[in-house]
Write a protein that holds these residues in place. Structure first.
Motif, PDB file in Angstrom:
ATOM      1  N   LYS A 149      -2.224  -0.985   0.507  1.00  7.18           N
ATOM      2  CA  LYS A 149      -2.029  -0.019   1.592  1.00  7.18           C
ATOM      3  C   LYS A 149      -0.904   0.947   1.230  1.00  7.18           C
ATOM      4  O   LYS A 149       0.149   0.552   0.732  1.00  7.18           O
ATOM      5  CB  LYS A 149      -1.695  -0.747   2.897  1.00  7.18           C
ATOM      6  CG  LYS A 149      -1.527   0.179   4.093  1.00  7.18           C
ATOM      7  CD  LYS A 149      -1.143  -0.603   5.340  1.00  7.18           C
ATOM      8  CE  LYS A 149      -2.300  -1.398   5.887  1.00  7.18           C
ATOM      9  NZ  LYS A 149      -1.979  -2.026   7.190  1.00  7.18           N
ATOM     10  N   MET A 150      -1.153   2.234   1.495  1.00  4.35           N
ATOM     11  CA  MET A 150      -0.141   3.281   1.321  1.00  4.35           C
ATOM     12  C   MET A 150       0.048   3.973   2.655  1.00  4.35           C
ATOM     13  O   MET A 150      -0.944   4.322   3.321  1.00  4.35           O
ATOM     14  CB  MET A 150      -0.579   4.285   0.260  1.00  4.35           C
ATOM     15  CG  MET A 150      -0.730   3.680  -1.129  1.00  4.35           C
ATOM     16  SD  MET A 150      -1.671   4.753  -2.245  1.00  4.35           S
ATOM     17  CE  MET A 150      -3.323   4.529  -1.561  1.00  4.35           C
ATOM     18  N   GLY A 151       1.297   4.158   3.068  1.00  4.42           N
ATOM     19  CA  GLY A 151       1.519   4.720   4.385  1.00  4.42           C
ATOM     20  C   GLY A 151       2.716   5.640   4.456  1.00  4.42           C
ATOM     21  O   GLY A 151       3.682   5.513   3.698  1.00  4.42           O
ATOM     22  N   LEU A 152       2.624   6.597   5.393  1.00  3.90           N
ATOM     23  CA  LEU A 152       3.728   7.512   5.697  1.00  3.90           C
ATOM     24  C   LEU A 152       4.003   7.451   7.191  1.00  3.90           C
ATOM     25  O   LEU A 152       3.087   7.630   8.001  1.00  3.90           O
ATOM     26  CB  LEU A 152       3.381   8.946   5.289  1.00  3.90           C
ATOM     27  CG  LEU A 152       4.364  10.034   5.766  1.00  3.90           C
ATOM     28  CD1 LEU A 152       5.727   9.870   5.083  1.00  3.90           C
ATOM     29  CD2 LEU A 152       3.804  11.427   5.504  1.00  3.90           C
TER      30      LEU A 152
ATOM     31  N   THR B 192      -2.053   6.271   7.193  1.00  5.48           N
ATOM     32  CA  THR B 192      -2.207   5.067   6.382  1.00  5.48           C
ATOM     33  C   THR B 192      -3.521   5.093   5.624  1.00  5.48           C
ATOM     34  O   THR B 192      -4.583   5.316   6.215  1.00  5.48           O
ATOM     35  CB  THR B 192      -2.161   3.796   7.263  1.00  5.48           C
ATOM     36  OG1 THR B 192      -0.935   3.768   7.981  1.00  5.48           O
ATOM     37  CG2 THR B 192      -2.278   2.551   6.396  1.00  5.48           C
ATOM     38  N   GLY B 193      -3.449   4.866   4.321  1.00  6.94           N
ATOM     39  CA  GLY B 193      -4.636   4.700   3.504  1.00  6.94           C
ATOM     40  C   GLY B 193      -4.714   3.265   3.018  1.00  6.94           C
ATOM     41  O   GLY B 193      -3.716   2.693   2.568  1.00  6.94           O
ATOM     42  N   LYS B 194      -5.905   2.671   3.132  1.00  6.85           N
ATOM     43  CA  LYS B 194      -6.066   1.260   2.791  1.00  6.85           C
ATOM     44  C   LYS B 194      -7.270   1.080   1.879  1.00  6.85           C
ATOM     45  O   LYS B 194      -8.364   1.558   2.181  1.00  6.85           O
ATOM     46  CB  LYS B 194      -6.238   0.442   4.073  1.00  6.85           C
ATOM     47  CG  LYS B 194      -6.476  -1.031   3.864  1.00  6.85           C
ATOM     48  CD  LYS B 194      -6.717  -1.704   5.217  1.00  6.85           C
ATOM     49  CE  LYS B 194      -7.154  -3.137   5.058  1.00  6.85           C
ATOM     50  NZ  LYS B 194      -7.547  -3.735   6.360  1.00  6.85           N
ATOM     51  N   TYR B 195      -7.067   0.388   0.754  1.00 10.05           N
ATOM     52  CA  TYR B 195      -8.146   0.120  -0.193  1.00 10.05           C
ATOM     53  C   TYR B 195      -8.408  -1.379  -0.240  1.00 10.05           C
ATOM     54  O   TYR B 195      -7.519  -2.165  -0.560  1.00 10.05           O
ATOM     55  CB  TYR B 195      -7.792   0.636  -1.582  1.00 10.05           C
ATOM     56  CG  TYR B 195      -8.923   0.515  -2.580  1.00 10.05           C
ATOM     57  CD1 TYR B 195      -9.978   1.419  -2.575  1.00 10.05           C
ATOM     58  CD2 TYR B 195      -8.953  -0.532  -3.498  1.00 10.05           C
ATOM     59  CE1 TYR B 195     -11.025   1.300  -3.476  1.00 10.05           C
ATOM     60  CE2 TYR B 195      -9.993  -0.657  -4.397  1.00 10.05           C
ATOM     61  CZ  TYR B 195     -11.031   0.261  -4.380  1.00 10.05           C
ATOM     62  OH  TYR B 195     -12.074   0.128  -5.263  1.00 10.05           O
ATOM     63  N   ASP B 196      -9.640  -1.766   0.085  1.00 10.55           N
ATOM     64  CA  ASP B 196     -10.006  -3.180   0.123  1.00 10.55           C
ATOM     65  C   ASP B 196     -10.277  -3.728  -1.274  1.00 10.55           C
ATOM     66  O   ASP B 196     -10.964  -3.098  -2.082  1.00 10.55           O
ATOM     67  CB  ASP B 196     -11.248  -3.381   0.998  1.00 10.55           C
ATOM     68  CG  ASP B 196     -10.971  -3.108   2.463  1.00 10.55           C
ATOM     69  OD1 ASP B 196      -9.846  -3.380   2.910  1.00 10.55           O
ATOM     70  OD2 ASP B 196     -11.884  -2.609   3.161  1.00 10.55           O
ATOM     71  N   LEU B 197      -9.760  -4.930  -1.516  1.00  7.39           N
ATOM     72  CA  LEU B 197      -9.959  -5.649  -2.765  1.00  7.39           C
ATOM     73  C   LEU B 197     -10.748  -6.938  -2.479  1.00  7.39           C
ATOM     74  O   LEU B 197     -10.944  -7.293  -1.315  1.00  7.39           O
ATOM     75  CB  LEU B 197      -8.605  -5.997  -3.392  1.00  7.39           C
ATOM     76  CG  LEU B 197      -7.681  -4.818  -3.719  1.00  7.39           C
ATOM     77  CD1 LEU B 197      -6.301  -5.325  -4.114  1.00  7.39           C
ATOM     78  CD2 LEU B 197      -8.267  -3.953  -4.817  1.00  7.39           C
TER      79      LEU B 197
ATOM     80  N   THR C  11       4.271   1.545  -0.179  1.00  7.08           N
ATOM     81  CA  THR C  11       3.051   0.951  -0.722  1.00  7.08           C
ATOM     82  C   THR C  11       3.191  -0.557  -0.653  1.00  7.08           C
ATOM     83  O   THR C  11       4.195  -1.110  -1.100  1.00  7.08           O
ATOM     84  CB  THR C  11       2.851   1.377  -2.177  1.00  7.08           C
ATOM     85  OG1 THR C  11       2.764   2.809  -2.269  1.00  7.08           O
ATOM     86  CG2 THR C  11       1.552   0.798  -2.724  1.00  7.08           C
ATOM     87  N   THR C  12       2.204  -1.209  -0.052  1.00  2.00           N
ATOM     88  CA  THR C  12       2.270  -2.661   0.118  1.00  2.00           C
ATOM     89  C   THR C  12       0.962  -3.304  -0.332  1.00  2.00           C
ATOM     90  O   THR C  12      -0.080  -2.661  -0.414  1.00  2.00           O
ATOM     91  CB  THR C  12       2.542  -3.040   1.583  1.00  2.00           C
ATOM     92  OG1 THR C  12       1.517  -2.472   2.421  1.00  2.00           O
ATOM     93  CG2 THR C  12       3.903  -2.536   2.036  1.00  2.00           C
ATOM     94  N   PHE C  13       1.052  -4.602  -0.594  1.00  2.00           N
ATOM     95  CA  PHE C  13      -0.090  -5.411  -1.013  1.00  2.00           C
ATOM     96  C   PHE C  13      -0.222  -6.554  -0.020  1.00  2.00           C
ATOM     97  O   PHE C  13       0.763  -7.218   0.312  1.00  2.00           O
ATOM     98  CB  PHE C  13       0.147  -5.951  -2.424  1.00  2.00           C
ATOM     99  CG  PHE C  13      -0.916  -6.884  -2.921  1.00  2.00           C
ATOM    100  CD1 PHE C  13      -2.120  -6.403  -3.424  1.00  2.00           C
ATOM    101  CD2 PHE C  13      -0.723  -8.259  -2.878  1.00  2.00           C
ATOM    102  CE1 PHE C  13      -3.107  -7.263  -3.882  1.00  2.00           C
ATOM    103  CE2 PHE C  13      -1.682  -9.136  -3.350  1.00  2.00           C
ATOM    104  CZ  PHE C  13      -2.892  -8.632  -3.849  1.00  2.00           C
ATOM    105  N   GLY C  14      -1.455  -6.792   0.491  1.00  2.00           N
ATOM    106  CA  GLY C  14      -1.568  -7.792   1.542  1.00  2.00           C
ATOM    107  C   GLY C  14      -2.909  -8.487   1.637  1.00  2.00           C
ATOM    108  O   GLY C  14      -3.785  -8.307   0.772  1.00  2.00           O
TER     109      GLY C  14
ATOM    110  N   PHE D  21     -12.422   2.345   1.025  1.00  2.00           N
ATOM    111  CA  PHE D  21     -11.189   3.047   1.398  1.00  2.00           C
ATOM    112  C   PHE D  21     -11.269   3.528   2.848  1.00  2.00           C
ATOM    113  O   PHE D  21     -12.265   4.106   3.264  1.00  2.00           O
ATOM    114  CB  PHE D  21     -10.959   4.236   0.462  1.00  2.00           C
ATOM    115  CG  PHE D  21      -9.673   4.972   0.729  1.00  2.00           C
ATOM    116  CD1 PHE D  21      -8.461   4.440   0.314  1.00  2.00           C
ATOM    117  CD2 PHE D  21      -9.672   6.183   1.396  1.00  2.00           C
ATOM    118  CE1 PHE D  21      -7.273   5.116   0.555  1.00  2.00           C
ATOM    119  CE2 PHE D  21      -8.501   6.865   1.641  1.00  2.00           C
ATOM    120  CZ  PHE D  21      -7.290   6.323   1.212  1.00  2.00           C
ATOM    121  N   ASP D  22     -10.199   3.266   3.616  1.00  2.00           N
ATOM    122  CA  ASP D  22     -10.066   3.737   4.994  1.00  2.00           C
ATOM    123  C   ASP D  22      -8.857   4.662   5.090  1.00  2.00           C
ATOM    124  O   ASP D  22      -7.843   4.446   4.418  1.00  2.00           O
ATOM    125  CB  ASP D  22      -9.861   2.580   5.973  1.00  2.00           C
ATOM    126  CG  ASP D  22     -11.058   1.653   6.036  1.00  2.00           C
ATOM    127  OD1 ASP D  22     -12.112   2.024   5.499  1.00  2.00           O
ATOM    128  OD2 ASP D  22     -10.922   0.562   6.618  1.00  2.00           O
TER     129      ASP D  22
END
Length: 341
Positions: free
Chosen positions: A310-313, A298-303, A334-337, A273-274
């Protein structure tokens, strides 16, 4: 006789090729050994490509005990030094690393290395990119929202270039559709002791604030206040020229000279998580009592397989908007990438 000479020559060539194809050896503090190719160490995580796994291994840099590699890397140190050379763990002190280039050798602590990436001649190897998409739909009022986020960057020995494009569109019954689009182009030229010169151009189109297009061109200087393999904190400031055009043709264009002060933080010692935060304030120098703010969290969780969630404001504030426009606007998404290696 000729056959023996030919066989000996072939064996010699194969041996040379095998020697050149030897991979890096990484020994962890639990004495496990990995053989592969070190691609990069970024955000405190070492990425290793191996022949026996279709996925790259990712290991915390501080868990590494020993490294044997003849590759050339672009290396960043916590004191701002940028170094091109090979990496070798010290045999006398496991907490030290020997960095060797064609002209010099220096010894540093393991935790002083905040970033390195293998140096290759081709342009593509120095490019990082990612794209993510999010979609929300609510049946009650047919609310549909589509979000697209993307960014790309290039890292050189002295320069860093980045760009980004984000778009959020919303439609709903009995409500006028809205679109918010922003884009960024930027560069940094790295100086000594973690200072850098910066230049960027930011673009924003926002129906909520009646902005057809806001273009802000900035130039200034910044410094990494904290720069480690667990986090970085940077700050910068300078001048910005702001040009605004509006969706209402009755509203005149606005031009203003602004100062800007930005603070940027990236925390990445949370496994996969970043957390990234950037806030910039723009006090106007030509419009009395006007102040703007841009905020991004922005919070990003690697899969696995280079995928991520990714979740962002994003938040924008303007103390003196045009008549009929909102003083602030925000988007939570919230996005998936997917991202490149």
């Amino acid at each position: 006789m000729k056959q023996k000479v030919l066989c000996s020559f072939v064996v010699f060539i194969v041996a040379i090729l095998q020697l050149n194809a030897q991979n890096d050896t990484i020994v962890l503090k639990n004495n496990n050994t990995l053989v592969g190719t070190m691609k990069e160490m970024n955000n405190g995580v070492l990425t290793i490509e191996t022949d026996y796994s279709k996925d790259d291994f990712r290991i915390k840099w501080l868990h590494v005990k020993e490294v044997k590699s003849m590759q050339l890397f672009l290396i960043n140190l916590s004191n701002g030094t940028r170094f091109n050379g090979s990496i070798k763990m010290s045999e006398d002190d496991p907490d030290e690393v020997l960095l060797v280039s064609e002209t010099e050798s220096i010894t540093v602590k393991v935790d002083e290395i905040v970033y390195f990436k293998e140096v290759e001649s081709d342009f593509i190897s120095r490019v990082d990119a990612e794209v993510s998409v999010g979609f929300n739909f609510t049946k009650v009022n047919n609310l549909a929202q589509l979000a697209v986020n993307s960014k790309i960057s290039y890292t050189g020995s002295k320069w860093f270039f980045n760009g980004g494009y984000n778009r959020v569109s919303s439609s709903q019954d009995n409500v006028e559709s809205t679109i918010r689009t922003d884009a960024t182009l930027g560069s940094r030229y790295f100086l000594k002791k973690d200072w850098f010169a910066l230049a960027s151009a930011n673009f924003l189109s926002n129906d909520e604030q009646k902005l057809k297009l806001r273009t802000a061109v900035q130039g200034g200087i910044g410094k990494y206040i904290i720069h480690s393999n667990r986090m970085y904190l940077a700050s910068g400031g300078g001048l910005a020229w702001n040009n605004e055009r509006y969706t209402d043709p009755a509203i005149s264009n606005r031009n203003s000279l602004e100062a800007f002060l930005a603070v940027e933080a990236n925390l990445f010692d949370f496994d996969d998580f970043d957390l990234y935060t950037n806030v910039t304030g723009y006090p106007s120098l030509t419009e009395k009592n006007r102040f703007r703010t841009d905020l991004n969290i922005t919070g990003k969780y690697d899969l696995p397989f280079n995928l991520f969630i990714k979740m962002g404001l994003t938040y924008n504030y303007d103390s003196k908007p045009v008549e009929g426009a909102s003083t602030n606007d925000y988007v939570f998404q919230t996005t998936f990438g997917w991202e490149t290696d």
